[in-house]
Each structure stands twice: as C-alpha cells, then as structure tokens.
Design a protein around this motif. Structure first.
Motif, PDB file in Angstrom:
ATOM      1  N   TYR A  48       0.832  -1.205   0.000  1.00 21.75           N
ATOM      2  CA  TYR A  48       0.000   0.000   0.000  1.00 21.75           C
ATOM      3  C   TYR A  48       0.869   1.258   0.000  1.00 21.75           C
ATOM      4  CZ  TYR A  48      -3.039   3.675   1.769  1.00 21.75           C
ATOM      5  OH  TYR A  48      -3.703   4.853   1.937  1.00 21.75           O
ATOM      6  N   GLN A  49       1.874   1.287   0.872  1.00 18.53           N
ATOM      7  CA  GLN A  49       2.734   2.462   0.952  1.00 18.53           C
ATOM      8  C   GLN A  49       3.501   2.667  -0.351  1.00 18.53           C
ATOM      9  OE1 GLN A  49       4.814   1.467   4.572  1.00 18.53           O
ATOM     10  NE2 GLN A  49       3.436   2.708   5.809  1.00 18.53           N
ATOM     11  N   TYR A  50       3.982   1.581  -0.947  1.00 20.52           N
ATOM     12  CA  TYR A  50       4.695   1.686  -2.225  1.00 20.52           C
ATOM     13  C   TYR A  50       3.755   2.219  -3.311  1.00 20.52           C
ATOM     14  CZ  TYR A  50       6.996   0.297  -6.540  1.00 20.52           C
ATOM     15  OH  TYR A  50       7.550   0.304  -7.798  1.00 20.52           O
ATOM     16  N   SER A  51       2.559   1.638  -3.397  1.00 17.20           N
ATOM     17  CA  SER A  51       1.583   2.076  -4.403  1.00 17.20           C
ATOM     18  C   SER A  51       1.170   3.518  -4.167  1.00 17.20           C
ATOM     19  CB  SER A  51       0.346   1.176  -4.368  1.00 17.20           C
ATOM     20  OG  SER A  51       0.679  -0.134  -4.731  1.00 17.20           O
ATOM     21  N   ASN A  52       1.022   3.881  -2.906  1.00 17.94           N
ATOM     22  CA  ASN A  52       0.621   5.243  -2.570  1.00 17.94           C
ATOM     23  C   ASN A  52       1.701   6.255  -2.956  1.00 17.94           C
ATOM     24  OD1 ASN A  52      -1.651   6.565  -1.623  1.00 17.94           O
ATOM     25  ND2 ASN A  52      -0.799   6.813   0.418  1.00 17.94           N
ATOM     26  N   ARG A  53       2.962   5.905  -2.741  1.00 15.57           N
ATOM     27  CA  ARG A  53       4.051   6.802  -3.164  1.00 15.57           C
ATOM     28  C   ARG A  53       4.038   6.980  -4.677  1.00 15.57           C
ATOM     29  NH1 ARG A  53       6.938   4.299   1.023  1.00 15.57           N
ATOM     30  NH2 ARG A  53       7.802   2.734  -0.373  1.00 15.57           N
ATOM     31  N   ARG A  54       3.870   5.871  -5.402  1.00 18.98           N
ATOM     32  CA  ARG A  54       3.801   5.957  -6.863  1.00 18.98           C
ATOM     33  C   ARG A  54       2.606   6.808  -7.301  1.00 18.98           C
ATOM     34  NH1 ARG A  54       3.382   0.310  -8.961  1.00 18.98           N
ATOM     35  NH2 ARG A  54       2.701   1.418 -10.787  1.00 18.98           N
ATOM     36  N   TYR A  55       1.477   6.623  -6.618  1.00 20.97           N
ATOM     37  CA  TYR A  55       0.274   7.386  -6.937  1.00 20.97           C
ATOM     38  C   TYR A  55       0.526   8.886  -6.748  1.00 20.97           C
ATOM     39  CZ  TYR A  55      -4.177   9.681  -6.076  1.00 20.97           C
ATOM     40  OH  TYR A  55      -5.217  10.575  -6.086  1.00 20.97           O
ATOM     41  N   HIS A  56       1.142   9.263  -5.634  1.00 22.02           N
ATOM     42  CA  HIS A  56       1.371  10.689  -5.380  1.00 22.02           C
ATOM     43  C   HIS A  56       2.349  11.284  -6.381  1.00 22.02           C
ATOM     44  CE1 HIS A  56      -1.168  11.433  -1.976  1.00 22.02           C
ATOM     45  NE2 HIS A  56      -0.817  10.263  -1.487  1.00 22.02           N
ATOM     46  N   HIS A  57       3.321  10.496  -6.809  1.00 21.97           N
ATOM     47  CA  HIS A  57       4.238  10.974  -7.850  1.00 21.97           C
ATOM     48  C   HIS A  57       3.462  11.208  -9.157  1.00 21.97           C
ATOM     49  CE1 HIS A  57       7.969  11.530 -10.009  1.00 21.97           C
ATOM     50  NE2 HIS A  57       7.561  10.643 -10.893  1.00 21.97           N
ATOM     51  N   GLN A  58       2.606  10.252  -9.519  1.00 22.68           N
ATOM     52  CA  GLN A  58       1.799  10.398 -10.729  1.00 22.68           C
ATOM     53  C   GLN A  58       0.794  11.535 -10.581  1.00 22.68           C
ATOM     54  OE1 GLN A  58       2.179   8.822 -13.700  1.00 22.68           O
ATOM     55  NE2 GLN A  58       0.625  10.262 -14.431  1.00 22.68           N
ATOM     56  N   ARG A  59       0.281  11.708  -9.377  1.00 23.94           N
ATOM     57  CA  ARG A  59      -0.706  12.762  -9.125  1.00 23.94           C
ATOM     58  C   ARG A  59      -0.116  14.147  -9.415  1.00 23.94           C
ATOM     59  NH1 ARG A  59      -5.485  13.335  -5.641  1.00 23.94           N
ATOM     60  NH2 ARG A  59      -5.547  15.489  -4.948  1.00 23.94           N
ATOM     61  N   GLU A  60       1.159  14.330  -9.078  1.00 26.80           N
ATOM     62  CA  GLU A  60       1.824  15.602  -9.372  1.00 26.80           C
ATOM     63  C   GLU A  60       1.871  15.850 -10.876  1.00 26.80           C
ATOM     64  OE1 GLU A  60       5.625  15.630  -7.442  1.00 26.80           O
ATOM     65  OE2 GLU A  60       4.731  15.390  -5.451  1.00 26.80           O
ATOM     66  N   LYS A  61       2.187  14.802 -11.631  1.00 23.16           N
ATOM     67  CA  LYS A  61       2.215  14.934 -13.088  1.00 23.16           C
ATOM     68  C   LYS A  61       0.814  15.237 -13.625  1.00 23.16           C
ATOM     69  CE  LYS A  61       6.119  11.866 -13.909  1.00 23.16           C
ATOM     70  NZ  LYS A  61       6.564  10.610 -14.540  1.00 23.16           N
ATOM     71  N   ASP A  62      -0.173  14.527 -13.068  1.00 23.13           N
ATOM     72  CA  ASP A  62      -1.558  14.758 -13.496  1.00 23.13           C
ATOM     73  C   ASP A  62      -1.998  16.178 -13.177  1.00 23.13           C
ATOM     74  OD1 ASP A  62      -1.650  12.134 -14.346  1.00 23.13           O
ATOM     75  OD2 ASP A  62      -2.793  11.412 -12.613  1.00 23.13           O
ATOM     76  N   GLN A  63      -1.560  16.700 -12.037  1.00 19.75           N
ATOM     77  CA  GLN A  63      -1.920  18.067 -11.673  1.00 19.75           C
ATOM     78  C   GLN A  63      -1.342  19.058 -12.671  1.00 19.75           C
ATOM     79  OE1 GLN A  63      -4.111  18.995  -9.180  1.00 19.75           O
ATOM     80  NE2 GLN A  63      -4.009  20.906 -10.329  1.00 19.75           N
ATOM     81  N   ASP A  64      -0.129  18.787 -13.136  1.00 23.67           N
ATOM     82  CA  ASP A  64       0.460  19.644 -14.172  1.00 23.67           C
ATOM     83  C   ASP A  64      -0.400  19.624 -15.439  1.00 23.67           C
ATOM     84  OD1 ASP A  64       2.539  20.263 -12.458  1.00 23.67           O
ATOM     85  OD2 ASP A  64       3.939  18.820 -13.361  1.00 23.67           O
TER      86      ASP A  64
END
Length: 124
Positions: A48-64
């Motif tokens: 979960y923590q690994y997936s969540n870190r990946r998600y937040h990294h992708q979320r930053e790109k999506d926000q851009d």
C-alpha cells in the motif's frame, strides 16, 4: 547507521506520544494480530505504501496536466473531468486492494477496530 537514525526518530516521536488516543500512521498494535496475520498485514501495508508513493508521484504529473488544461485558451471541461476521475479512481483502487487483503485475514472484531484507524488516518 540507518537503524540508529530510525531508532532516534522513533524515540523522539514516542516522547510526544504519551496520550493513549494518539496513533502514529499505520500503527495497528491494538488489533492483537497473530504472527501469520502480522506477516500478511505487514506485506499488505508495504505494498500500500509503495503504491501510494507511486500514486502521489503520478498525481503531481496529473496536476500539471490539469493546470495546462486550465491555462489553455479554451477550457476543455470533458478532459478535465476525465483526468480528475482517473486520478480519484487510481486512489480508490489502491485503497480497495489494501482493504481486500486485510478483509481476508482479520477477524470481525479486528475489522471493527481497524475501522477506527481508517477514520483517524482520514482525519489527519
């Protein structure tokens, strides 16, 4: 050396954690897990923590990308909705995988206790 740093950080956090109502993230000590449950829960939490870190990294790109949609000369609300829903769906999927794994190993009483953790973590 890394373990010493972790130990010092943990001890410093414990100094502020004398209140029984205060829980650190992912602290499940009060569930009374068996060794087998502990292994499964620990593995699920790590995933979960690994997936969540990946998600937040992708979320930053999506926000851009969402920002770029807003800054464009004409606003494409359909694209904005689709990208926003995609982000939320990814977050829900990560959490659903965790809950599915925990559901299969926790007893009904442990599940009730775990719900309280979810409520606390969501409010943080």
């Amino acid at each position: 050396m890394k373990w010493i740093i972790v130990l010092v950080m943990f001890l410093s956090l414990c100094a502020y954690g004398d209140d029984d109502n205060h829980r650190f993230p992912m602290d499940l000590h009060d569930l009374g897990l068996t060794k087998q449950q502990h292994r499964v829960v620990e593995e699920a939490m790590k995933e979960y923590q690994y997936s969540n870190r990946r998600y937040h990294h992708q979320r930053e790109k999506d926000q851009d990308a969402l920002n770029a949609l807003f800054l464009s000369p004409s606003f494409d609300s359909e694209s904005f909705r689709a990208k926003s829903l995609e982000r939320e769906k990814a977050s829900i999927e990560i959490r659903a995988r965790l809950l599915e794994r925990l559901h299969s190993v926790l007893t009904p009483e442990q599940k009730r206790r775990y719900i309280h953790h979810l409520e606390e973590w969501d409010s943080d």
